[in-house]
Motif scaffolding. Structure first.
Motif, PDB file in Angstrom:
ATOM      1  N   LYS A  24       5.750  16.056 -53.086  1.00 15.55           N
ATOM      2  CA  LYS A  24       6.315  15.300 -51.973  1.00 15.55           C
ATOM      3  C   LYS A  24       6.587  16.187 -50.764  1.00 15.55           C
ATOM      4  O   LYS A  24       6.380  15.783 -49.620  1.00 15.55           O
ATOM      5  CB  LYS A  24       7.591  14.590 -52.436  1.00 15.55           C
ATOM      6  N   ALA A  25       7.051  17.410 -51.018  1.00 12.07           N
ATOM      7  CA  ALA A  25       7.320  18.328 -49.911  1.00 12.07           C
ATOM      8  C   ALA A  25       6.028  18.693 -49.203  1.00 12.07           C
ATOM      9  O   ALA A  25       5.983  18.777 -47.976  1.00 12.07           O
ATOM     10  CB  ALA A  25       8.013  19.586 -50.430  1.00 12.07           C
ATOM     11  N   ALA A  26       4.974  18.918 -49.974  1.00 16.48           N
ATOM     12  CA  ALA A  26       3.696  19.306 -49.399  1.00 16.48           C
ATOM     13  C   ALA A  26       3.145  18.227 -48.474  1.00 16.48           C
ATOM     14  O   ALA A  26       2.738  18.496 -47.337  1.00 16.48           O
ATOM     15  CB  ALA A  26       2.696  19.608 -50.517  1.00 16.48           C
ATOM     16  N   GLN A  27       3.139  16.974 -48.944  1.00 16.24           N
ATOM     17  CA  GLN A  27       2.618  15.880 -48.137  1.00 16.24           C
ATOM     18  C   GLN A  27       3.486  15.612 -46.919  1.00 16.24           C
ATOM     19  O   GLN A  27       2.991  15.413 -45.805  1.00 16.24           O
ATOM     20  CB  GLN A  27       2.508  14.601 -48.977  1.00 16.24           C
ATOM     21  N   ALA A  28       4.807  15.643 -47.119  1.00 22.05           N
ATOM     22  CA  ALA A  28       5.733  15.402 -46.009  1.00 22.05           C
ATOM     23  C   ALA A  28       5.599  16.487 -44.949  1.00 22.05           C
ATOM     24  O   ALA A  28       5.592  16.212 -43.750  1.00 22.05           O
ATOM     25  CB  ALA A  28       7.173  15.344 -46.522  1.00 22.05           C
ATOM     26  N   TYR A  29       5.482  17.734 -45.391  1.00 25.39           N
ATOM     27  CA  TYR A  29       5.369  18.845 -44.447  1.00 25.39           C
ATOM     28  C   TYR A  29       4.050  18.768 -43.677  1.00 25.39           C
ATOM     29  O   TYR A  29       4.012  19.007 -42.468  1.00 25.39           O
ATOM     30  CB  TYR A  29       5.468  20.176 -45.193  1.00 25.39           C
ATOM     31  N   LYS A  30       2.991  18.420 -44.365  1.00 25.71           N
ATOM     32  CA  LYS A  30       1.680  18.290 -43.728  1.00 25.71           C
ATOM     33  C   LYS A  30       1.743  17.266 -42.598  1.00 25.71           C
ATOM     34  O   LYS A  30       1.304  17.540 -41.475  1.00 25.71           O
ATOM     35  CB  LYS A  30       0.645  17.861 -44.768  1.00 25.71           C
ATOM     36  N   ASN A  31       2.305  16.092 -42.881  1.00 24.62           N
ATOM     37  CA  ASN A  31       2.367  15.026 -41.889  1.00 24.62           C
ATOM     38  C   ASN A  31       3.331  15.366 -40.745  1.00 24.62           C
ATOM     39  O   ASN A  31       3.034  15.138 -39.571  1.00 24.62           O
ATOM     40  CB  ASN A  31       2.796  13.713 -42.542  1.00 24.62           C
ATOM     41  N   PHE A  32       4.501  15.907 -41.121  1.00 20.06           N
ATOM     42  CA  PHE A  32       5.492  16.260 -40.112  1.00 20.06           C
ATOM     43  C   PHE A  32       4.970  17.381 -39.219  1.00 20.06           C
ATOM     44  O   PHE A  32       5.152  17.358 -38.000  1.00 20.06           O
ATOM     45  CB  PHE A  32       6.795  16.687 -40.785  1.00 20.06           C
ATOM     46  N   TYR A  33       4.325  18.360 -39.829  1.00 18.44           N
ATOM     47  CA  TYR A  33       3.772  19.475 -39.063  1.00 18.44           C
ATOM     48  C   TYR A  33       2.764  18.979 -38.026  1.00 18.44           C
ATOM     49  O   TYR A  33       2.798  19.388 -36.860  1.00 18.44           O
ATOM     50  CB  TYR A  33       3.096  20.492 -39.987  1.00 18.44           C
ATOM     51  N   SER A  34       1.870  18.095 -38.441  1.00 15.26           N
ATOM     52  CA  SER A  34       0.832  17.586 -37.537  1.00 15.26           C
ATOM     53  C   SER A  34       1.443  16.862 -36.344  1.00 15.26           C
ATOM     54  O   SER A  34       1.054  17.089 -35.200  1.00 15.26           O
ATOM     55  CB  SER A  34      -0.103  16.629 -38.295  1.00 15.26           C
ATOM     56  N   ALA A  35       2.431  15.991 -36.615  1.00 15.50           N
ATOM     57  CA  ALA A  35       3.068  15.234 -35.535  1.00 15.50           C
ATOM     58  C   ALA A  35       3.836  16.154 -34.594  1.00 15.50           C
ATOM     59  O   ALA A  35       3.767  16.015 -33.372  1.00 15.50           O
ATOM     60  CB  ALA A  35       4.009  14.181 -36.128  1.00 15.50           C
ATOM     61  N   ALA A  36       4.582  17.103 -35.160  1.00 17.55           N
ATOM     62  CA  ALA A  36       5.381  18.017 -34.344  1.00 17.55           C
ATOM     63  C   ALA A  36       4.502  18.959 -33.539  1.00 17.55           C
ATOM     64  O   ALA A  36       4.791  19.260 -32.373  1.00 17.55           O
ATOM     65  CB  ALA A  36       6.333  18.817 -35.237  1.00 17.55           C
ATOM     66  N   ASN A  37       3.421  19.402 -34.146  1.00 19.31           N
ATOM     67  CA  ASN A  37       2.498  20.301 -33.446  1.00 19.31           C
ATOM     68  C   ASN A  37       1.841  19.583 -32.270  1.00 19.31           C
ATOM     69  O   ASN A  37       1.695  20.163 -31.181  1.00 19.31           O
ATOM     70  CB  ASN A  37       1.438  20.817 -34.416  1.00 19.31           C
ATOM     71  N   MET A  38       1.458  18.337 -32.473  1.00 24.12           N
ATOM     72  CA  MET A  38       0.867  17.540 -31.396  1.00 24.12           C
ATOM     73  C   MET A  38       1.871  17.286 -30.278  1.00 24.12           C
ATOM     74  O   MET A  38       1.502  17.115 -29.116  1.00 24.12           O
ATOM     75  CB  MET A  38       0.357  16.206 -31.950  1.00 24.12           C
ATOM     76  N   ALA A  39       3.160  17.294 -30.633  1.00 26.04           N
ATOM     77  CA  ALA A  39       4.220  17.067 -29.639  1.00 26.04           C
ATOM     78  C   ALA A  39       4.552  18.352 -28.880  1.00 26.04           C
ATOM     79  O   ALA A  39       5.393  18.333 -27.974  1.00 26.04           O
ATOM     80  CB  ALA A  39       5.468  16.523 -30.319  1.00 26.04           C
ATOM     81  N   GLY A  40       3.926  19.455 -29.270  1.00 21.78           N
ATOM     82  CA  GLY A  40       4.114  20.708 -28.543  1.00 21.78           C
ATOM     83  C   GLY A  40       4.983  21.752 -29.209  1.00 21.78           C
ATOM     84  O   GLY A  40       5.248  22.809 -28.637  1.00 21.78           O
ATOM     85  N   PHE A  41       5.432  21.477 -30.435  1.00 20.31           N
ATOM     86  CA  PHE A  41       6.288  22.434 -31.135  1.00 20.31           C
ATOM     87  C   PHE A  41       5.457  23.504 -31.828  1.00 20.31           C
ATOM     88  O   PHE A  41       4.342  23.243 -32.282  1.00 20.31           O
ATOM     89  CB  PHE A  41       7.172  21.719 -32.164  1.00 20.31           C
TER      90      PHE A  41
END
Length: 199
Positions: A24-41
């Motif tokens: 669950k951590a792996a999938q959540a981190y993957k999705n959260f990372y992608s969204a945050a990275n696209m937002a400029g973080f």
């Protein structure tokens, strides 16, 4: 997995530290990372926000589904670029009770003033890092007590077992090590039953 960061030292450390399921951590981190990275973080900011939510969830004894729902709500906010009442009050509020009040506090305003910010269109890139930091501050107070729970130990044992299976070769040597892991698991459970488990 995914961004290449899921297997990083930080993510592994936080999975164990907060008692979060590997899968669950792996999938959540993957999705959260992608969204945050696209937002400029950048990576350090993303890791910090992710860790904040895990600690906040563990602090109030939230289960895996609740923490996952909170991360999904934040992911959706970052993807849309704006903070919506739906994601904040309903999704976040159901996942981590008190989220709306904490959100207002993170922006230094009252809940009434915060409503106006939402109506005006609050930028999620400005809001999310402040919000996750405040979640950790407000909800993470019970973290130390909750990491001693049996649920925490069982999740970490499951995480260790999955990592073991992913990295060990099959065969006689593998079976010998598997027996060792099962023995360690039994020892952990017995220690919890007798109150001798230390985190």
């Amino acid at each position: 997995i995914g961004s290449g960061l899921v297997g990083s030292e930080m993510c592994i450390r936080d999975r164990y530290r907060t008692g979060t399921s590997l899968t669950k951590a792996a999938q959540a981190y993957k999705n959260f990372y992608s969204a945050a990275n696209m937002a400029g973080f950048q990576k350090p900011q993303i890791q910090s926000m992710f860790s904040d939510v895990l600690v906040a969830g563990r602090g109030i004894g939230a289960n895996q589904q609740q923490v996952g729902a909170a991360l999904l709500a934040l992911e959706q906010m970052l993807s849309k670029g704006k903070v919506s009442m739906e994601e904040l009050r309903r999704q976040m509020g159901n996942a981590l009770p008190g989220s709306f009040e904490i959100a207002a506090k993170s922006m230094g305003v009252t809940t009434q003033e915060f409503n106006k910010l939402l109506e005006a269109g609050l930028n999620s890139a400005e809001f999310v890092p402040k919000f996750t930091a405040m979640l950790r501050q407000e909800l993470g107070k019970g973290f130390e007590a909750n990491i001693k729970s049996l649920d925490f130990a069982l999740v970490n044992l499951n995480t260790a077992w999955m990592e073991f299976q992913a990295n060990i070769l099959h065969g006689e040597a593998g079976e010998a090590l598997a027996q060792l892991v099962r023995a360690v698991s039994y020892t952990h459970l017995r220690a919890h039953e007798t109150g001798a488990y230390l985190v």
